[in-house]
Design an enzyme around this catalytic site. Structure first.
Site, mmCIF file in Angstrom:
data_model
loop_
_atom_site.group_PDB
_atom_site.id
_atom_site.type_symbol
_atom_site.label_atom_id
_atom_site.label_comp_id
_atom_site.label_asym_id
_atom_site.label_seq_id
_atom_site.Cartn_x
_atom_site.Cartn_y
_atom_site.Cartn_z
ATOM 1 N N GLU A 107 0.827 -1.211 0.000
ATOM 2 C CA GLU A 107 0.000 0.000 0.000
ATOM 3 C C GLU A 107 0.863 1.264 0.000
ATOM 4 O O GLU A 107 0.551 2.236 -0.691
ATOM 5 C CB GLU A 107 -0.927 0.002 1.222
ATOM 6 C CG GLU A 107 -2.083 -0.968 1.124
ATOM 7 C CD GLU A 107 -3.050 -0.617 0.011
ATOM 8 O OE1 GLU A 107 -3.378 0.571 -0.140
ATOM 9 O OE2 GLU A 107 -3.473 -1.535 -0.716
ATOM 10 N N CYS A 153 -23.907 3.896 -13.797
ATOM 11 C CA CYS A 153 -22.886 4.955 -13.761
ATOM 12 C C CYS A 153 -23.432 6.253 -14.352
ATOM 13 O O CYS A 153 -23.782 6.319 -15.542
ATOM 14 C CB CYS A 153 -21.648 4.501 -14.519
ATOM 15 S SG CYS A 153 -20.326 5.746 -14.565
#
Length: 348
Positions: A35, A206
């Site tokens: 990360e 969307c």
């Protein structure tokens, strides 16, 4: 499970990335390292660095016990070196305060250097299956387009909306897979340019696709003029081919890394060179520009060949003469390493 998460997980099972090195095993240390490396850096670049890093420092305790020079050398080329220093310090704090492990408590984890809300959530979700949302750059793009949110995602009001949506969509089960899935969708389908909407499992709902706004969302960061700074780098090279390196101070760019001595102009460069070595002549090398996030640095290298070190330089821990074989073990800024590679042709 809500339709958003269900559709995303079904897509992930067929098309997601299941063979990334930090997924096998997917423990807290490996997830955390990935990360941090993936901040500002793409997966294709990170994979090689990650594998070299864990080969040298396979555990949090190994990282905590490592010398800073080793950590920075392993990080060298990834840029944003503050991430590496925070990683190193956080590992040391985990040894001091948390029994040599990353804490599973969210607040304790987020309090460590370099670990914010999204990174803490990603670690807990992927390593332990705990339900925490994430909001990295890929996730912001997916949610901004899906919900039709205008404005720059870095603005606090926009980011607040995105966190609300991120939390609402995060399921109670398969949290680790969901977290990887939404990152994968942003990285491989809902890309910054030329998104592949026809392959997106969320395209039916969307708003950006419905309204023809995929090119406009997310909103761009307000433009700023990027200043250009200039520096002269001193390449002091002795008869044995060694170059003089200087460890940078704790503040400013490249802090803690080994670099070439610098000066503001040619006159200052000659003065600095005479402080560090006996010199006769100098040769200007081709200048180049290195781009940082907030400014550009125009670098003019000045080569002082045949330099000889005066007495006393060995007593300064922040100065050292290094041959080509020694440079691979040091944390060097990417443009400095590239410059020395061009000069020597054999520096790792």
């Amino acid at each position: 499970m809500k339709p958003f998460a269900a559709a995303l997980l079904a897509w992930f099972d067929r098309h997601g990335r299941h063979d990334l090195p930090w997924q096998h095993p997917r423990d807290a240390y490996r997830v955390w390292l990935s990360e941090i490396m993936l901040q500002q850096t793409q997966v294709a670049t990170v994979v090689g660095y990650f594998e070299r890093f864990v080969a040298a420092l396979p555990s949090l305790r190994a990282l905590a016990a490592a010398a800073e020079d080793q950590v920075l050398a392993l990080w060298s080329g990834l840029g944003y070196y503050r991430r590496a220093r925070f990683l190193h310090r956080a590992a040391q704090l985990c040894v001091e305060r948390h029994g040599g492990e990353l804490p599973r408590d969210f607040d304790a984890l987020a309090a460590l250097p370099g670990i914010g809300r999204s990174t803490a959530g990603a670690i807990l979700a992927q390593a332990h299956g705990l339900r925490f949302p994430i909001l990295d750059g890929n996730v912001k793009r997916v949610l901004t387009r899906y919900h039709g949110i205008h404005g720059y995602p870095g603005e606090s009001a926009v980011e607040k909306q995105l966190w609300q949506h991120a939390d609402a969509h995060t399921p109670a089960t398969r949290v680790a897979d969901y977290t990887q899935a939404i990152m994968d969708l942003g990285a491989t389908v809902c890309t910054r340019t030329r998104p592949r909407c026809e392959d997106c499992p969320l395209s039916g709902g969307c708003i950006a696709r419905r309204d023809g706004l995929t090119a406009a969302l997310p909103g761009a960061k307000p433009a700023k003029t990027i200043p250009v700074r200039e520096t002269v780098m001193l390449v002091l090279r002795d008869a044995r081919g060694r170059v003089l390196l200087e460890r940078r101070g704790p503040q400013g760019v490249w802090s803690g890394l080994w670099s070439l001595p610098e000066a503001g102009d040619h006159d200052a460069a000659w003065r600095r060179a005479r402080q560090h070595a006996h010199i006769d002549d100098a040769q200007s090398l081709a200048s180049f520009v290195h781009v940082f996030s907030h400014y550009k640095l125009r670098i003019e290298p000045l080569l002082f060949d045949g330099a000889t070190a005066p007495r006393g330089i060995a007593d300064n821990p922040d100065l050292r003469w290094c041959g080509a074989g020694e440079l691979a073990a040091l944390g060097l800024p990417a443009p400095v390493r590239k410059l020395l590679q061009q000069l020597e042709g054999s520096i790792a």
